[in-house]
Design an enzyme around this catalytic site. Structure first.
Site, PDB file in Angstrom:
ATOM      1  CB  CYS A  37      -1.334  -0.052   1.373  1.00  0.00           C
ATOM      2  SG  CYS A  37      -2.011   1.371   1.116  1.00  0.00           S
ATOM      3  CB  CYS A  73      -1.728   4.022   4.211  1.00  0.00           C
ATOM      4  SG  CYS A  73      -3.257   4.069   3.947  1.00  0.00           S
ATOM      5  CB  SER A  74       0.815   0.404   6.113  1.00  0.00           C
ATOM      6  OG  SER A  74       1.436   1.575   6.203  1.00  0.00           O
ATOM      7  CB  CYS A  75      -4.277  -0.824   3.131  1.00  0.00           C
ATOM      8  SG  CYS A  75      -4.997   1.012   2.946  1.00  0.00           S
TER       9      CYS A  75
END
Lengths: 204, 216
Positions: free
Chosen positions: A108, A111-113
């Site tokens: 991602c 962000c950090s999905c």
């Protein structure tokens, strides 16, 4: 506690992050928006109820049950829910299959999905600026840093998780895995193999 | 917005460091804020789109130097203040002000946490709108640079790809993050070749999800 009785053996002052978090927790508890025991319960979900052990069960089932694998690739959300895994950051699941000609890897960049029900919270490297910036532009170099050398003739597909759909890699079943139980197969599945930055363990 | 969070394709961050035996959390405050952020979301204060907008609004310097769960902390503080749940003075003092009313929305009891998490909803929405594209269609991504929240990375703007999957109709983050409604629209998975994105000759590809409004 007066200054005289203060226990100076605890020399590390709480970080400003810790102080700010404590302030939020106190304010929200006093307002009746959160119950601190519910915070504990949510931490238990994140630390113990979700995690790569769940994902490994999905992969092991797909490796040992062809009909399940077809359902998993056709409708990841439903097939994963068959094994009891569902919830936040995993309500929309797409499973992508590694084959001899295709290697999938998930990131991602914004962000950090990450798919929490099957993999838990992401490891630090997945959230790092280095991984997020580089794996889309130089996937082969980044995978080599993980010790993974992808043959030139294999296509790398990078799945950048920019929507609420969460991607999950179905790694190739290692050779020699026939006649293994699902539990044995699950033991071969590494977290990184379900992100695409690693492979399953080799059968000894 | 064209913020520092939009990292795809940047150079200079060095190798990916992958320590062994990594734990989910390192410090107690990281655990607490992770639980709190999720409970704030389940209470209905705001959702992921608004939280992400708050992180993106950090200055580039702050985004670079704040650890991951520190950004979660920033997101929670911002959303509590923006939605009138807690004031700056309350967060600074660490206590509820008597002037500020108690919460009258939903609250998750401890026994409700796991069931609520497991049945968390999807932003998928019903629609009667026909999709503009089908699998196999060649699409061109709009070149747009909104000041507000978007999930369209810079590296894909103006690029051309092929629709590989129809996801259905989903809440549109670009409006939802700003309280301008869900405005659901079709979401497509689009395949971009490495050649199209980066000028590389490799056979590799990047797949991104594209809401209808992101496409020409």
């Amino acid at each position: 506690m007066s200054e005289a009785t203060h226990d100076h053996s605890q020399t590390e002052p709480p970080s400003s992050y810790a102080l700010r978090v404590r302030a939020i927790e106190t304010v929200l508890t006093e307002k009746g928006l959160i119950d601190p025991v519910s915070v504990d319960a949510f931490i238990d979900v994140l630390e113990n109820k979700v995690g790569p052990r769940n994902g490994a069960r999905v992969v092991a089932r797909a490796w040992s049950d062809e009909a399940y694998k077809r359902r998993l690739l056709a409708d990841g959300t439903s097939a994963i829910a068959e094994l009891g895994f569902s919830g936040g950051e995993g309500a929309e699941m797409v499973v992508v299959e590694n084959t001899p000609g295709v290697h999938n890897v998930v990131v991602c960049t914004l962000c950090s999905c990450y798919p929490w029900p099957t993999l838990g919270l992401p490891p630090a490297w997945y959230k790092s600026f280095a991984y997020r910036s580089r794996v889309v532009i130089e996937p082969r170099t980044v995978l080599a840093e993980f010790g993974l050398r992808i043959p030139d003739e294999t296509e790398i597909r990078v799945w950048d998780s920019n929507s609420e759909v969460r991607y999950f890699v179905l790694p190739e079943r290692p050779p020699g895995a026939e006649n293994r139980t699902e539990a044995e197969l699950a033991g071969l599945v590494t977290r990184d193999s379900m992100i695409g930055t690693g492979l399953p363990k080799v059968i000894p | 917005m064209n913020g520092l969070h939009d990292l795809g394709g940047m150079h200079g961050f060095g190798p990916v460091v992958t320590p062994d035996g990594e734990e989910v959390f390192r410090e107690r405050w990281e655990r607490r804020i992770a639980g709190i952020l999720n409970l704030v979301a389940f209470a209905g204060v705001c959702g992921s789109d608004q939280f992400r907008r708050a992180a993106e609004a950090m200055t580039p310097e702050a985004y670079l130097t704040t650890p991951y769960f520190g950004r979660w902390l920033h997101m929670v503080e911002t959303m509590l203040m923006e939605n009138g749940v807690a004031g700056f003075e309350e967060l600074a003092a660490g206590h509820r002000s008597p002037d500020n009313p108690p919460w009258d929305g939903p609250v998750l009891a401890p026994a409700e946490v796991w069931p609520a998490y497991r049945s968390a909803g999807s932003p998928r929405r019903e629609t009667t709108l026909p999709p503009r594209f089908a699998v196999g269609d060649v699409v061109l991504v709009r070149n747009r640079n909104p000041q507000g929240h978007t999930r369209l990375p810079r590296y894909a703007r103006g690029k051309s790809g092929v629709v590989t999957r129809m996801h259905g109709c989903f809440v549109y983050p670009d409006t939802n993050a700003h309280g301008m409604g869900e405005q659901p629209q079709h979401l497509y998975n689009v395949r971009f070749t490495a050649h199209e994105l980066w000028g590389e000759q490799a056979r590799d590809a990047v797949h991104l999800d594209m809401w209808d409004s992101y496409l020409e």
